[in-house]
Design an enzyme around this catalytic site. Structure first.
Site, short mmCIF file in Angstrom:
data_model
loop_
_atom_site.label_atom_id
_atom_site.label_comp_id
_atom_site.label_asym_id
_atom_site.label_seq_id
_atom_site.Cartn_x
_atom_site.Cartn_y
_atom_site.Cartn_z
N HIS A 75 0.84 -1.21 0.00
CA HIS A 75 0.00 0.00 0.00
C HIS A 75 0.87 1.25 0.00
CE1 HIS A 75 -4.03 1.86 1.19
NE2 HIS A 75 -3.18 2.88 1.22
N HIS B 81 1.16 5.03 -2.29
CA HIS B 81 0.69 5.90 -3.39
C HIS B 81 1.92 6.49 -4.08
CE1 HIS B 81 -3.54 5.86 -2.00
NE2 HIS B 81 -2.95 5.62 -0.84
N HIS C 51 -9.71 1.35 -0.36
CA HIS C 51 -9.53 2.05 0.91
C HIS C 51 -10.86 2.04 1.66
CE1 HIS C 51 -5.87 3.68 -0.84
NE2 HIS C 51 -5.60 4.39 0.24
N GLU D 187 -10.88 3.76 7.26
CA GLU D 187 -9.88 4.75 7.67
C GLU D 187 -10.65 5.96 8.21
OE1 GLU D 187 -7.74 6.57 4.41
OE2 GLU D 187 -6.08 7.23 5.67
N ASP E 36 1.99 4.01 2.99
CA ASP E 36 0.95 4.89 2.43
C ASP E 36 1.58 6.05 1.63
OD1 ASP E 36 -1.70 5.41 1.97
OD2 ASP E 36 -2.15 6.20 3.96
N ASP E 37 2.04 7.09 2.31
CA ASP E 37 2.62 8.28 1.65
C ASP E 37 3.81 8.71 2.53
OD1 ASP E 37 0.16 8.87 -0.22
OD2 ASP E 37 -0.66 8.69 1.79
N1 ADE Z 1 -4.45 8.99 -1.08
C1 ADE Z 1 -3.22 9.11 -0.61
N2 ADE Z 1 -3.18 8.72 0.68
C2 ADE Z 1 -4.43 8.35 1.02
C3 ADE Z 1 -5.03 7.85 2.20
N3 ADE Z 1 -4.33 7.66 3.32
N4 ADE Z 1 -6.34 7.59 2.18
C4 ADE Z 1 -7.04 7.79 1.06
N5 ADE Z 1 -6.53 8.24 -0.07
C5 ADE Z 1 -5.23 8.52 -0.09
ZN ZN Z 2 -3.66 4.92 0.97
#
Ligand code: ADE
Ligand code: ZN
Length: 327
Positions: free
Chosen positions: A8, A10, A190, A193, A271-272
């Protein structure tokens, strides 16, 4: 170093701030407002995070930029011990869902992925953006289906749904997921969350996904936890992301260990990462500190990730071997 799988991530969200500043300078775009004085991304909450994310993404333009970004992201992950990585890529950012432009982006990125495969194998999960709506998601699904059949490298392997979970219902995107399933793509969404367990159940039931992105708020419904464990649904858990965005006050308070103890197949991703000041190694270190997880715990988790990966069987067998597991 523990060999790791990351399911996971992005692609645009993994862009280092300096990489984005470089592209902004090349293109004469002033993005200074999205960085703090130390040069890190700055945002106040999740909607603001999405705004900053989209502003940063606006300077990644064309196949060449995306190819450069993928190379940076794969090399960074490999240095963290990742042997396999799946990255979300959205035709809505790469080429504006224009199918010819998208095809060129995929060709450039698949070439990078093939070049770096001896070091780290990777696959793409094609991703509509939920808050852009179901109509745009259909175009994205068509892009995904077309490249899934044309891309002989197999790099295009999955289909997911990111963006604001508070927008609409998973079922609004059923047409796109059906299209992706028919094209042979693995499915994830997703959920759980920014909304509770009912959102996880709806994504699972209405989209037929085998994996859930995050999914951690399933913990609020014991019956759902039991069902996920029994069905072997894999959660792509991103503890550092959840803590950075304020879902939980600390990794120690994060439900990943409770979910694992209940038999749910949890995996760990970033994630990011630059947005959340994390890396794969930091995630593993934080989990080891919070829950006393050992190398054996991480190996079991990575085996679940290998079993849930959207790759072909030969690749899966190779990855399992790197984890020290035979088939
Ligand atoms: N796009 C990038 N990070 C995200 C996240 N944590 N939740 C949903 N969309 C995303
Ligand atoms: Zn994500």
């Amino acid at each position: 170093m523990i060999p790791k799988l990351e399911l996971h991530l992005h692609l645009e969200g993994a862009a280092p701030p300096a990489f984005i500043r470089g592209l902004a300078a090349e293109k004469g775009v002033d993005l200074s407002a999205i960085f703090d004085p130390s040069g890190a991304y700055t945002y106040t909450d999740f909607p603001d995070f999405l705004r900053v994310y989209e502003a940063a993404t606006s300077v990644i333009r064309g196949p060449e930029d995306y190819a450069r970004l993928l190379a940076v992201v794969l090399e960074t992950a490999a240095a963290e011990g990742a042997v396999y990585l799946e990255t979300f890529v959205s035709p809505e950012f790469c080429g504006g869902a224009d199918r010819a432009a998208w095809r060129d982006h995929v060709a450039a990125m698949a070439e990078v992925a093939a070049r770096l495969a001896p070091e780290i194998e990777s696959r793409a999960i094609i991703t509509p953006i939920r808050h852009f709506g179901p109509e745009r998601a259909r175009k994205t699904a068509l892009c995904a289906a077309e490249t899934a059949s044309e891309d002989r490298s197999g790099w295009v392997a999955g289909f997911g749904l990111g963006g604001a979970e508070t927008y609409g219902e998973p079922g609004d995107f059923a047409w796109s997921f059906d299209c992706a399933r028919e094209a042979g793509l693995g499915l994830t969404c997703h959920a759980g969350e920014w909304r509770g367990p009912e959102s996880v159940r709806a994504a699972w039931r209405d989209l037929g996904v085998s994996r859930i992105g995050h999914g951690v708020r399933a913990v609020e419904d014991p019956a759902l936890v039991r069902d996920l464990a029994e069905a072997g649904v894999t959660l792509e858990v991103c503890p550092g992301s959840n803590v950075a965005l304020g879902l939980y006050p600390s990794v120690a308070a994060h439900p990943i260990a409770r979910l694992a103890d209940a038999g749910v197949r949890v995996t760990v991703s970033t994630d990011d990462p630059p947005f959340f000041h994390t890396t794969l190694r930091r995630e593993y270190d934080a989990l080891a500190t919070a829950f006393g997880w050992t190398e054996d715990d991480f190996r079991r988790m990575n085996l679940w990730a290998a079993e849930a990966a959207f790759c072909d069987e030969a690749t899966r067998a190779r990855i399992k071997e790197k984890l020290g597991c035979s088939t």
